[in-house]
Design an enzyme around this catalytic site. Structure first.
Site, PDB file in Angstrom:
ATOM      1  N   ALA A 127       2.003   2.354   1.455  1.00 15.54           N
ATOM      2  CA  ALA A 127       2.615   2.890   0.246  1.00 15.54           C
ATOM      3  C   ALA A 127       1.772   2.401  -0.932  1.00 15.54           C
ATOM      4  CB  ALA A 127       4.037   2.372   0.126  1.00 15.54           C
ATOM      5  N   GLY A 149       3.052   1.860   5.211  1.00 21.80           N
ATOM      6  CA  GLY A 149       3.427   3.272   5.294  1.00 21.80           C
ATOM      7  C   GLY A 149       2.438   4.104   6.104  1.00 21.80           C
ATOM      8  N   GLU A 191       3.480   3.539   9.565  1.00 22.71           N
ATOM      9  CA  GLU A 191       4.785   4.206   9.691  1.00 22.71           C
ATOM     10  C   GLU A 191       4.609   5.722   9.823  1.00 22.71           C
ATOM     11  OE1 GLU A 191       6.273   2.016   6.228  1.00 22.71           O
ATOM     12  OE2 GLU A 191       8.044   1.533   7.427  1.00 22.71           O
ATOM     13  N   GLU A 223       4.002  -5.706   5.113  1.00 22.33           N
ATOM     14  CA  GLU A 223       4.901  -5.728   3.945  1.00 22.33           C
ATOM     15  C   GLU A 223       5.385  -7.123   3.572  1.00 22.33           C
ATOM     16  OE1 GLU A 223       4.911  -3.392   6.221  1.00 22.33           O
ATOM     17  OE2 GLU A 223       5.194  -1.435   5.298  1.00 22.33           O
TER      18      GLU A 223
HETATM   19  N1  COA Z   1      -1.677   0.734  -2.638  1.00 18.82           N
HETATM   20  C1  COA Z   1      -2.400   0.949  -3.743  1.00 18.82           C
HETATM   21  N2  COA Z   1      -3.738   0.828  -3.792  1.00 18.82           N
HETATM   22  C2  COA Z   1      -4.355   0.475  -2.656  1.00 18.82           C
HETATM   23  C3  COA Z   1      -3.668   0.231  -1.450  1.00 18.82           C
HETATM   24  C4  COA Z   1      -2.248   0.371  -1.479  1.00 18.82           C
HETATM   25  N3  COA Z   1      -1.506   0.197  -0.375  1.00 18.82           N
HETATM   26  N4  COA Z   1      -4.563  -0.115  -0.494  1.00 18.82           N
HETATM   27  C5  COA Z   1      -5.776  -0.079  -1.065  1.00 18.82           C
HETATM   28  N5  COA Z   1      -5.650   0.289  -2.377  1.00 18.82           N
HETATM   29  C6  COA Z   1      -6.723   0.446  -3.368  1.00 18.82           C
HETATM   30  C7  COA Z   1      -7.236  -0.896  -3.853  1.00 18.82           C
HETATM   31  O1  COA Z   1      -6.407  -1.427  -4.865  1.00 18.82           O
HETATM   32  C8  COA Z   1      -8.605  -0.498  -4.347  1.00 18.82           C
HETATM   33  O2  COA Z   1      -8.458   0.156  -5.591  1.00 18.82           O
HETATM   34  P1  COA Z   1      -9.507  -0.196  -6.814  1.00 18.82           P
HETATM   35  O3  COA Z   1     -10.849   0.196  -6.246  1.00 18.82           O
HETATM   36  O4  COA Z   1      -9.027   0.700  -7.914  1.00 18.82           O
HETATM   37  O5  COA Z   1      -9.379  -1.668  -7.058  1.00 18.82           O
HETATM   38  C9  COA Z   1      -9.042   0.591  -3.338  1.00 18.82           C
HETATM   39  O6  COA Z   1      -7.833   1.082  -2.754  1.00 18.82           O
HETATM   40  C10 COA Z   1      -9.929   0.064  -2.237  1.00 18.82           C
HETATM   41  O7  COA Z   1      -9.261  -1.014  -1.596  1.00 18.82           O
HETATM   42  P2  COA Z   1      -9.888  -2.495  -1.440  1.00 18.82           P
HETATM   43  O8  COA Z   1      -8.731  -3.458  -1.332  1.00 18.82           O
HETATM   44  O9  COA Z   1     -10.890  -2.737  -2.502  1.00 18.82           O
HETATM   45  O10 COA Z   1     -10.626  -2.338  -0.020  1.00 18.82           O
HETATM   46  P3  COA Z   1     -10.965  -3.506   1.018  1.00 18.82           P
HETATM   47  O11 COA Z   1     -11.892  -2.904   2.023  1.00 18.82           O
HETATM   48  O12 COA Z   1     -11.389  -4.745   0.307  1.00 18.82           O
HETATM   49  O13 COA Z   1      -9.563  -3.846   1.741  1.00 18.82           O
HETATM   50  C11 COA Z   1      -7.460  -3.303   2.772  1.00 18.82           C
HETATM   51  C12 COA Z   1      -8.927  -2.873   2.507  1.00 18.82           C
HETATM   52  C13 COA Z   1      -6.763  -2.128   3.486  1.00 18.82           C
HETATM   53  C14 COA Z   1      -7.422  -4.549   3.679  1.00 18.82           C
HETATM   54  C15 COA Z   1      -6.762  -3.633   1.442  1.00 18.82           C
HETATM   55  O14 COA Z   1      -6.951  -2.525   0.571  1.00 18.82           O
HETATM   56  C16 COA Z   1      -5.273  -3.869   1.549  1.00 18.82           C
HETATM   57  O15 COA Z   1      -4.844  -4.938   1.963  1.00 18.82           O
HETATM   58  N6  COA Z   1      -4.449  -2.864   1.124  1.00 18.82           N
HETATM   59  C17 COA Z   1      -3.019  -2.993   1.103  1.00 18.82           C
HETATM   60  C18 COA Z   1      -2.423  -2.931   2.483  1.00 18.82           C
HETATM   61  C19 COA Z   1      -0.922  -3.118   2.418  1.00 18.82           C
HETATM   62  O16 COA Z   1      -0.395  -4.188   2.131  1.00 18.82           O
HETATM   63  N7  COA Z   1      -0.165  -2.031   2.695  1.00 18.82           N
HETATM   64  C20 COA Z   1       1.250  -2.044   2.726  1.00 18.82           C
HETATM   65  C21 COA Z   1       1.793  -1.555   1.445  1.00 18.82           C
HETATM   66  S1  COA Z   1       3.571  -1.606   1.396  1.00 18.82           S
END
Ligand code: COA
Length: 257
Positions: free
Chosen positions: A63, A109, A112, A132
C-alpha cells in the site's frame, strides 16, 4: 495510467503501472485496477487474466505508505474496507482464473494482491512478505486470512510477526507460489498456464472457482471484518506514526510500544 489492460485472444494481462513508486497501491491505482477488472469480468471472450507489475523490480511494494501516513482510525478502517471490496475480494471472486505473475517485490498489499489471485508464479528475483508490523500496522487487505490459508497458521504468524521477507525459492518451498522461473521467462510461463485454462470449459471453471472458494467463505467473511477493525485501531497508536514517519524519512523506526 495507473494500470494497463492488454487483451490477446482469450487471455488478458493487467499491469500495475506506477514503476517510480515500485507500483505501490494508492487509491487511484486501486480504482484503476477495479475498472479494468470489471472490464475483464464482463468480457465473455476473456477466459483467464494475468496480473503483473510494471518494470523489472517490483510486482507491488505494498500500500502507498505516503497516503496511509496521515489517516485517522476511521479513515484507516475505510481504506481497508474499500480496498478489500474494490480489489482484493473482487479479484478472489472473479469468475475466471486470475494468475499472479510476481515479477519482483510483492510486499504488504502486493503480496495480498498476489494471494487474492487464484494461481501464483514468481520470477527468481521475487521477494515476498507482509512487513506491516515494521510500520506499526497489520495487513489490512486480507493478508491475515489468505496467508494462513495458503501456508498454514504457524508459518503465517512467523512471517507476519517478524516482518520477514521470503526469496522466490523460499516462497516455493513454503507453498506460497506454485513455481519459480527466470524473470525473462515469467510472461511466457503465465501465458502458457492461461492458454491451458482457455482450452477448458469456462462455465465448469467458474463452478470450480466458486466451489473451492465456498470452503473458505464462512469463516473468512467475518475474519476480514475483524481484520479491518484491527487495522483501523493501529492508526490510533504512536507506533504507527513512528513507523510511517521513519519510512518516509528513510530511517529505522524506534518503537516504544
Ligand atoms: N509506499 C510508497 N512508496 C513506496 C513504497 C510504498 N509501499 N515502496 C516503495 N516506495 C517508493 C520509495 O519511497 C521510493 O520513492 P522515492 O524514489 O520518491 O524516494 C521508490 O518507491 C523506490 O523505493 P526505494 O525504497 O528507494 O527502493 P529500494 O530498492 O531501496 O527498496 C523496498 C525497495 C521494496 C525494500 C522498499 O521500497 C520498501 O521497503 N518499501 C516498503 C515496503 C512495505 O513496507 N510495504 C508494506 C506497506 S503497508
Amino acid at each position: 495510467m495507473q494500470s494497463i489492460l492488454h487483451k490477446d485472444g482469450h487471455v488478458a494481462t493487467l499491469t500495475v503501472n506506477r514503476p517510480d513508486k515500485l507500483n505501490a497501491l494508492n487509491a487511484e491505482t486501486i480504482q484503476s485496477l477495479h475498472n479494468n477488472l470489471q472490464d475483464v469480468r464482463n468480457d465473455k471472450r476473456i477466459r483467464a487474466l494475468i496480473v503483473t507489475g510494471s518494470g523489472s523490480k517490483a510486482f507491488v511494494a505494498g500500500a502507498d505508505i505516503a497516503e496511509l501516513a496521515s489517516l485517522s482510525v476511521n479513515e484507516g478502517q475505510e481504506l481497508a474496507r474499500k480496498g478489500q471490496e474494490l480489489l482484493f475480494n473482487y479479484v478472489e471472486n472473479m469468475p475466471k482464473p486470475v494468475i499472479a505473475a510476481v515479477n519482483g517485490f510483492a510486499l504488504g498489499g502486493g503480496l495480498e494482491l498476489a494471494m487474492s489471485c487464484h494461481i501464483r508464479i514468481a520470477s527468481d528475483n521475487a521477494k515476498m512478505g507482509l512487513p506491516e508490523v515494521s510500520l506499526g500496522l497489520i495487513p489490512g487487505y486480507g493478508g491475515t486470512q489468505r496467508l494462513a490459508q495458503l501456508i498454514g497458521k504457524g508459518k503465517a504468524l512467523e512471517l507476519i510477526t517478524t516482518a520477514g521477507m521470503l526469496t522466490a525459492e523460499e516462497a516455493l518451498h513454503w507453498g506460497l507460489v506454485n513455481r519459480v522461473v527466470p524473470q525473462a521467462e515469467l510472461a511466457n510461463e503465465a501465458n502458457t498456464i492461461a492458454a491451458n485454462i482457455a482450452k477448458q470449459s469456462p462455465t465448469a471453471i467458474q463452478h470450480a472457482l466458486e466451489s473451492v472458494q465456498a470452503g473458505f467463505e464462512v469463516g473468512q467473511t467475518d475474519a476480514l471484518k475483524e481484520e479491518i477493525a484491527h487495522f483501523g485501531q493501529c492508526f490510533g497508536n504512536e507506533d504507527f506514526k513512528e513507523g510511517t514517519t521513519a519510512f518516509l524519512e528513510k530511517r529505522k523506526p524506534d518503537f516504544k510500544g
